[in-house]
Design a protein around this motif. Structure first.
Motif, mmCIF file in Angstrom:
data_model
loop_
_atom_site.group_PDB
_atom_site.id
_atom_site.type_symbol
_atom_site.label_atom_id
_atom_site.label_comp_id
_atom_site.label_asym_id
_atom_site.label_seq_id
_atom_site.Cartn_x
_atom_site.Cartn_y
_atom_site.Cartn_z
ATOM 1 N N HIS A 1 -19.939 10.413 11.764
ATOM 2 C CA HIS A 1 -19.153 9.201 11.974
ATOM 3 C C HIS A 1 -17.947 9.308 11.052
ATOM 4 N N ASN B 1 -10.831 5.138 11.102
ATOM 5 C CA ASN B 1 -12.256 4.911 11.377
ATOM 6 C C ASN B 1 -12.360 4.005 12.607
ATOM 7 N N CYS C 1 -21.004 0.958 12.687
ATOM 8 C CA CYS C 1 -20.689 2.396 12.588
ATOM 9 C C CYS C 1 -21.791 3.288 13.160
ATOM 10 N N PHE D 1 -23.538 6.268 9.227
ATOM 11 C CA PHE D 1 -24.026 5.248 8.282
ATOM 12 C C PHE D 1 -23.039 4.098 8.334
ATOM 13 N N ARG E 1 -7.564 8.448 -0.935
ATOM 14 C CA ARG E 1 -8.881 7.804 -0.915
ATOM 15 C C ARG E 1 -9.654 8.017 0.384
ATOM 16 N N GLY F 1 -16.216 -1.431 -1.118
ATOM 17 C CA GLY F 1 -16.002 -0.027 -0.775
ATOM 18 C C GLY F 1 -16.840 0.967 -1.561
ATOM 19 N N GLN F 2 -16.869 0.802 -2.884
ATOM 20 C CA GLN F 2 -17.578 1.804 -3.698
ATOM 21 C C GLN F 2 -19.080 1.748 -3.472
ATOM 22 N N THR G 1 0.863 -1.180 0.000
ATOM 23 C CA THR G 1 0.000 0.000 0.000
ATOM 24 C C THR G 1 0.893 1.222 0.000
ATOM 25 N N TRP H 1 -1.866 6.578 -1.578
ATOM 26 C CA TRP H 1 -3.148 5.924 -1.884
ATOM 27 C C TRP H 1 -4.118 6.112 -0.720
ATOM 28 N N LEU I 1 -20.864 -5.136 3.716
ATOM 29 C CA LEU I 1 -19.890 -4.640 4.696
ATOM 30 C C LEU I 1 -20.122 -5.470 5.947
ATOM 31 N N ARG J 1 -5.810 -5.225 2.396
ATOM 32 C CA ARG J 1 -5.451 -3.794 2.454
ATOM 33 C C ARG J 1 -6.624 -2.839 2.271
ATOM 34 N N ASN J 2 -7.631 -3.247 1.465
ATOM 35 C CA ASN J 2 -8.740 -2.314 1.203
ATOM 36 C C ASN J 2 -9.535 -2.005 2.469
ATOM 37 N N ALA K 1 -16.072 7.858 8.899
ATOM 38 C CA ALA K 1 -15.998 6.685 8.029
ATOM 39 C C ALA K 1 -14.834 6.819 7.062
ATOM 40 N N ASN K 2 -14.739 7.995 6.499
ATOM 41 C CA ASN K 2 -13.804 8.265 5.419
ATOM 42 C C ASN K 2 -13.889 9.770 5.200
ATOM 43 N N MET L 1 -15.665 -5.865 2.568
ATOM 44 C CA MET L 1 -16.343 -4.603 2.233
ATOM 45 C C MET L 1 -16.288 -4.336 0.743
#
Ligand code: ACO
Length: 355
Positions: free
Chosen positions: A282, A312, A116, A342, A37, A247-248, A29, A33, A197, A157-158, A284-285, A245
């Motif tokens: 939250h 997270n 979450c 969420f 992201r 992700g998208q 990784t 990156w 997820l 890794r994701n 999350a990202n 997960m």
């Protein structure tokens, strides 16, 4: 009817800081990156074989109780939200009670498994108990020891780079001042995409959900007449004991549901986004939070983000961020605070608080 105020708040993050560069040493990784992201620069990991969700929660709870100006024996209900419990059962609520030396057995302890959105659900449940007059002091905790259950190879890794450990807690207290404290809570769920997820092993599904992610996975359950174990060698040998997960998929739904559920809370209270003094999403990202911020038209000073430092932390992310915002003076008495989450389930929700 009473109202529910936040009497005290506390948080705890473990000492060990793990940067993106540190993760580069164990998996394929890159700092670039991860930051691009997710916005994450580092996270904290609890001490292996020493710290757990419960032990971290104790630190946060002790601070919250002291700030609420009460004794631990004044707590009459515990709500503990986590997806990384010390034991499969019993839940962390009773472990926290024991660890804190709360000997009063008149109290109840409840565990919430809503990932979450766990802390939002916990606040809503606590709010109902206070409003009806059943309890006066409820300890609500969100804590996660993710680092004990992540895949620290390139394969994972994701998911792995996103999560961190920590705990946050509040004491919910009875108030007779109208218009103070929790103004409204809104909870939602849709189980259609439960496996998008999820961590489905170990579990009692017996392979039932094996292909819900669109692929067949042989969980290697032996063909016996009665029962199995929740876990088997196949799951261990084939790395099937980690969170999964898409992700998208999660991203797209999250950016839709956050604004929706915040709008619902504002509508119910007759308030507008411009009335929000502090929005604590939250964590999350960072990209999700920024998207939601833009959608709601909030200024930078109206939003609290700390995922950059802690990753997270799932059920712990809102109370850790809220505690940090309050400690820094960014949340003051009389402020309108908006919380929203969420996550896995999917479940989502919002809370409006007049601080
Ligand atoms: N480092 C380097 N490369 C990686 C990493 C990593 N950590 N993870 C995945 N990749 C690679 C993939 O293998 C893939 O490579 P390929 O194109 O050669 O196949 C490429 O990067 C793109 O992978 P995607 O999974 O499509 O990456 P995406 O751009 O969707 O970003 C992410 C992944 C950050 C998870 C994003 O989908 C996302 O933010 N989703 C929202 C979910 C989320 O935030 N979850 C948090 C927990 S849930 C919650 O709290 C609500």
């Amino acid at each position: 009817m009473y109202s529910t105020k936040i009497g005290g708040i506390g948080s705890y993050v473990p000492e060990k800081e793990v940067t993106n560069k540190d993760l580069e040493n164990v998996m394929d990784t890159s700092d670039e990156w991860i930051q691009e992201r997710t916005g994450i620069m580092s996270r904290r990991y609890g001490k292996k074989h020493e710290e757990t969700s419960t032990t971290m929660a104790v630190h946060a709870a002790e601070i919250a109780i002291e700030r609420a100006g009460i004794e631990k024996e004044d707590i009459d209900f515990i709500i503990f939200a986590t997806l990384s419990p010390d034991y499969y059962f019993p839940g962390c609520g009773v472990l926290l009670q024991r660890e804190m030396g709360i000997t009063n057995t008149e109290i109840g302890a409840l565990d919430i498994r809503n990932q979450c959105s766990g802390f939002i659900y916990a606040l809503s449940v606590g709010d109902q108990f206070i409003k009806t007059g059943m309890y006066k002091n409820i300890l609500v905790v969100g804590a996660e020891m993710h680092s004990m259950g992540l895949d620290f190879t390139t394969r994972g890794r994701n998911v792995t780079v996103i999560f961190g450990d920590g705990a946050g807690a509040v004491v919910l207290q009875r108030s007779t001042e109208e218009g103070q404290g929790i103004l409204t809570t809104h909870l939602h769920s849709d189980g259609t995409y439960a496996e998008k997820l999820a961590m489905i092993n170990p579990g009692a599904h017996g392979g039932y959900h094996a292909n819900k992610m669109g692929e067949h996975i042989d969980y290697g359950y032996p063909d016996t007449e009665y029962g199995e174990m929740f876990i088997n060698h196949q799951m261990i040998d084939h790395a099937q004991l980690y969170p999964q997960m898409e992700g998208q998929f999660v991203f797209k739904l999250a950016v839709q549901k956050f604004p929706e559920v915040i709008g619902e809370a504002l509508k119910k209270t007759g308030l507008q986004t411009s009335d929000i003094d502090m929005f604590v999403p939250h964590q999350a990202n960072l990209r999700i939070s920024q998207f939601v911020q833009r959608r709601l038209g909030l200024k930078n000073e109206q939003v609290w983000n700390n995922i950059q430092k802690y990753g997270n932390t799932t059920a712990a992310s809102i109370p850790i961020a809220l505690c940090e915002a309050w400690e820094s003076g960014a949340v003051k008495p009389g402020d309108l605070v908006c919380l929203a989450a969420f996550g896995s389930g999917f479940t989502w929700g919002s809370v409006l608080i007049r601080w």
